[in-house]
Design a protein around this motif. Structure first.
Motif, PDB file in Angstrom:
ATOM      1  N   GLY A 129      30.402  42.695  21.704  1.00  0.00           N
ATOM      2  CA  GLY A 129      31.744  43.255  21.720  1.00  0.00           C
ATOM      3  C   GLY A 129      32.360  43.128  23.100  1.00  0.00           C
ATOM      4  N   PHE A 130      33.677  43.192  23.152  1.00  0.00           N
ATOM      5  CA  PHE A 130      34.333  42.939  24.429  1.00  0.00           C
ATOM      6  C   PHE A 130      35.640  43.698  24.546  1.00  0.00           C
ATOM      7  CE2 PHE A 130      37.014  40.275  27.243  1.00  0.00           C
ATOM      8  CZ  PHE A 130      36.241  40.404  28.383  1.00  0.00           C
ATOM      9  N   SER A 131      35.807  44.390  25.676  1.00  0.00           N
ATOM     10  CA  SER A 131      37.074  45.089  25.923  1.00  0.00           C
ATOM     11  C   SER A 131      37.469  45.034  27.393  1.00  0.00           C
ATOM     12  CB  SER A 131      36.959  46.557  25.477  1.00  0.00           C
ATOM     13  OG  SER A 131      35.930  47.221  26.191  1.00  0.00           O
ATOM     14  N   ASN A 132      36.794  44.192  28.175  1.00  0.00           N
ATOM     15  CA  ASN A 132      37.072  44.103  29.613  1.00  0.00           C
ATOM     16  C   ASN A 132      38.263  43.187  29.886  1.00  0.00           C
ATOM     17  OD1 ASN A 132      34.821  45.664  29.824  1.00  0.00           O
ATOM     18  ND2 ASN A 132      33.609  44.214  31.001  1.00  0.00           N
ATOM     19  N   VAL A 133      39.451  43.702  29.638  1.00  0.00           N
ATOM     20  CA  VAL A 133      40.677  42.941  29.872  1.00  0.00           C
ATOM     21  C   VAL A 133      41.398  43.538  31.077  1.00  0.00           C
ATOM     22  CG1 VAL A 133      42.874  42.180  28.916  1.00  0.00           C
ATOM     23  CG2 VAL A 133      40.862  42.364  27.432  1.00  0.00           C
ATOM     24  N   VAL A 134      41.654  42.709  32.068  1.00  0.00           N
ATOM     25  CA  VAL A 134      42.276  43.152  33.315  1.00  0.00           C
ATOM     26  C   VAL A 134      43.789  43.004  33.226  1.00  0.00           C
ATOM     27  CG1 VAL A 134      42.458  42.678  35.790  1.00  0.00           C
ATOM     28  CG2 VAL A 134      40.232  42.549  34.649  1.00  0.00           C
ATOM     29  N   THR A 135      44.509  44.010  33.694  1.00  0.00           N
ATOM     30  CA  THR A 135      45.971  43.962  33.748  1.00  0.00           C
ATOM     31  C   THR A 135      46.421  44.105  35.201  1.00  0.00           C
ATOM     32  OG1 THR A 135      46.326  46.355  33.558  1.00  0.00           O
ATOM     33  CG2 THR A 135      46.004  45.121  31.505  1.00  0.00           C
ATOM     34  N   SER A 136      47.713  44.056  35.404  1.00  0.00           N
ATOM     35  CA  SER A 136      48.256  44.188  36.764  1.00  0.00           C
ATOM     36  C   SER A 136      48.015  45.581  37.335  1.00  0.00           C
ATOM     37  CB  SER A 136      49.759  43.879  36.765  1.00  0.00           C
ATOM     38  OG  SER A 136      50.447  44.756  35.881  1.00  0.00           O
ATOM     39  N   GLN A 137      47.709  46.553  36.472  1.00  0.00           N
ATOM     40  CA  GLN A 137      47.453  47.917  36.932  1.00  0.00           C
ATOM     41  C   GLN A 137      45.973  48.175  37.235  1.00  0.00           C
ATOM     42  OE1 GLN A 137      49.763  47.520  34.168  1.00  0.00           O
ATOM     43  NE2 GLN A 137      51.256  47.585  35.845  1.00  0.00           N
ATOM     44  N   THR A 138      45.110  47.225  36.919  1.00  0.00           N
ATOM     45  CA  THR A 138      43.673  47.421  37.108  1.00  0.00           C
ATOM     46  C   THR A 138      43.304  47.307  38.585  1.00  0.00           C
ATOM     47  OG1 THR A 138      43.250  46.440  34.936  1.00  0.00           O
ATOM     48  CG2 THR A 138      41.376  46.650  36.420  1.00  0.00           C
ATOM     49  N   THR A 139      42.690  48.343  39.121  1.00  0.00           N
ATOM     50  CA  THR A 139      42.240  48.311  40.513  1.00  0.00           C
ATOM     51  C   THR A 139      40.838  47.711  40.586  1.00  0.00           C
ATOM     52  OG1 THR A 139      41.201  50.498  40.432  1.00  0.00           O
ATOM     53  CG2 THR A 139      43.565  50.402  40.978  1.00  0.00           C
ATOM     54  N   LEU A 140      40.396  47.403  41.801  1.00  0.00           N
ATOM     55  CA  LEU A 140      39.047  46.875  41.979  1.00  0.00           C
ATOM     56  C   LEU A 140      38.013  47.884  41.504  1.00  0.00           C
ATOM     57  CD1 LEU A 140      37.183  44.649  43.035  1.00  0.00           C
ATOM     58  CD2 LEU A 140      37.333  45.699  45.310  1.00  0.00           C
TER      59      LEU A 140
END
Length: 247
Positions: free
Chosen positions: A73-84
């Motif tokens: 399964g996968f939900s690790n989607v990065v957006t412009s709001q995602t910090t390090l």
């Protein structure tokens, strides 16, 4: 810092997926995004492949089983709001060092834990290798079977085991490469899980000084095909350095 992601449909056979993985093991990406209707529905990496193989250690696994049956399964989607910090926490929660960044027209770029070494190499921290928390070193012997080695990896959630009383290690990548290139995807092999570990290739652990600064350690790891080092009393992987970034 991201890299174009590798993708495949869920109908692709596992021998094709394994071949794709092996071709990219030396890059920063060791996971394949499974895409359906232009959307990511899962990932398939070395971990998912070997876990599936542990359950079905036969040529049939590669010849008949599809990526959709093995993918995680996968939900690790990065957006412009995602910090390090968010990114690292996301990876840790999902227990996969991999995330994707969606772009226009249905394509994705990828970030892996190893990619985060680039960030560490540019950091201004004064921390040294000696400040990385110690962890238990999981070992194996030459007489241990593949069943023991793979089960130990999944039970302890590690991708590498250190050879007892030696400074060498075996990794999931090394195992997968031998399965694909030397054992022909287990075609004609009926006892894979009983094969002894000493028939698989090992890598030598590079020894480093405990006083080596983290940015220098990250730079050194970036030049390794299997980044894994040791000091006098600890083993260090890219994930250990990634966790420091969050702090």
């Amino acid at each position: 810092m991201s890299t174009p992601a590798i993708s495949a449909p869920p109908t692709e056979k596992m021998w094709v997926m394994t071949s794709m993985l092996c071709r990219h093991l030396e890059s920063f990406i060791d996971n394949i995004i499974i895409i359906q209707d232009d959307k990511p529905i899962g990932i398939l990496g070395v971990k998912e492949t070997l876990l599936g193989l542990l359950k079905n250690p036969t040529f049939e696994f590669f010849d008949q089983i599809t990526a959709g049956e093995v993918m995680g399964g996968f939900s690790n989607v990065v957006t412009s709001q995602t910090t390090l910090s968010d990114l690292i926490s996301m990876m840790q929660h999902q227990r996969t060092g991999f995330a994707v960044i969606p772009h226009d027209k249905g394509w994705y770029s990828a970030i892996s834990v190893r990619t985060l070494l680039e960030v560490s190499a540019l950091s201004k921290t004064d921390m040294k290798a000696s400040e990385i928390p110690k962890k238990n070193i999981i070992t194996f012997t030459k007489e241990d079977t593949m069943d023991y080695v793979l089960t130990s990896m999944f039970h302890t959630q590690t991708r590498r085991l250190v050879l007892e009383n030696y400074s060498s290690f075996i990794s999931d990548r090394l195992i997968l490469e031998k399965i694909a290139f030397k054992l022909n995807y287990l075609n004609g092999v009926s006892n894979f899980l009983e094969i002894k570990a000493d028939t698989f290739p090992l890598k030598k652990l590079e020894k480093i000084s405990e006083d080596l600064p983290i940015p220098e350690l990250a730079k050194r790891m970036l030049g390794m095909d299997t980044p894994y080092v040791m000091t006098q009393d600890r083993i260090i992987s890219p994930w250990d350095i990634a966790l420091l970034l969050r702090e």
